[in-house]
Design an enzyme around this catalytic site. Sequence first.
Site, PDB file in Angstrom:
ATOM      1  N   THR A 104     -12.460  -2.661   2.739  1.00  0.00           N
ATOM      2  CA  THR A 104     -12.428  -3.992   1.523  1.00  0.00           C
ATOM      3  C   THR A 104     -12.438  -5.872   2.326  1.00  0.00           C
ATOM      4  OG1 THR A 104     -10.660  -2.513   0.549  1.00  0.00           O
ATOM      5  CG2 THR A 104     -10.656  -5.228  -0.185  1.00  0.00           C
ATOM      6  N   LYS A 152     -13.726  -4.265  -6.176  1.00  0.00           N
ATOM      7  CA  LYS A 152     -12.577  -3.569  -5.588  1.00  0.00           C
ATOM      8  C   LYS A 152     -11.506  -4.481  -5.735  1.00  0.00           C
ATOM      9  CE  LYS A 152     -10.213  -0.593  -2.748  1.00  0.00           C
ATOM     10  NZ  LYS A 152     -10.623  -0.244  -1.565  1.00  0.00           N
ATOM     11  N   LYS A 166      -2.478  -8.153   3.930  1.00  0.00           N
ATOM     12  CA  LYS A 166      -4.833  -8.073   4.024  1.00  0.00           C
ATOM     13  C   LYS A 166      -5.772  -8.645   2.689  1.00  0.00           C
ATOM     14  CE  LYS A 166      -7.754  -4.513   4.715  1.00  0.00           C
ATOM     15  NZ  LYS A 166      -8.590  -5.413   3.936  1.00  0.00           N
TER      16      LYS A 166
END
Length: 310
Positions: free
Chosen positions: A102, A178, A246
Amino acid sequence: MSSQSEQLLHIGVIGLGAMGMGIARSLSQTGLDVVGCDISDEARASFVASGGCSVATPAELSHCDVVLVVVVNGNQVEQVLFGDQGVAAHLAPDSLIIQCATIAPSQARTLSERLAAANLLMLDAPISGGAAKAKSGELSVMASGAPEAFTKAQPVLDTMAANVYRLGDAPGVGSSMKLVNQLLAGVHIATAAEAMALGIRMGLDPEVIFEVITHSAGNSWMFENRVPHILSGDYTPLSAVDIFIKDLNIVHQTGRELSMATPVAASALQQFTSASGAGFGREDDSAVIKVYQRLSGITLPEAANDAQGT
């Protein structure tokens, strides 16, 4: 029966964590030629014990036709591709990088340009489904890239995924999709924790909350998947709190690039940041509920061995 091209395909998997290990094993178990790569001696030994082969540095994957990058963040992607021991400089022309981490869509576009300059193909292909689906070869892949990249990736995608969403030719589109998923996932986990904390604070039985909500309109996939971790008092990390710090930071960063506010995601990010600051960053992401334990004094279910005092 595998085709000749599949039999001759050499595949590298960089990153033998929960997702990468599952992918490497699922590919290897179907007869594909797979080499795992990780800096961890323990991870490499575990893959070898399951019948695979392993190397310690990405540069040692120079013989591979397809390399999957299944690391934690954008900095690691940069290092395994272009660092001192990076794989990109050692691959034959027309080899394929399947980038599964990601990362920001802007980084995915830059990576694709750099790899193209080195005569390498890239599929921007983030994954979703968790460690269990990685192991069983039933992931969802959100992919974009050139048609020739998809063609070369097909034997790998057929083995590792139940759903492959082809999102066009342009790099960055897979990573954009995503981010939509991670925004929803992070918000749903944080909201599930808040809902459970509220119910517990009001005196409701946590098991009853779970039973009722999973059969009501307020349910979500994340509620149904993560709340059992809370009920069992088991915060063994399947996906850690720090992972969502994150990912939600990437959502925030991308929103800034687009001059678009993401206030609900920002609120969820603050909850995960609070959980990490309280020392729960490496625990399962459902441990975000422990923020409410600290602030509101609620009593959370304990693990069976803790309850027995062992």
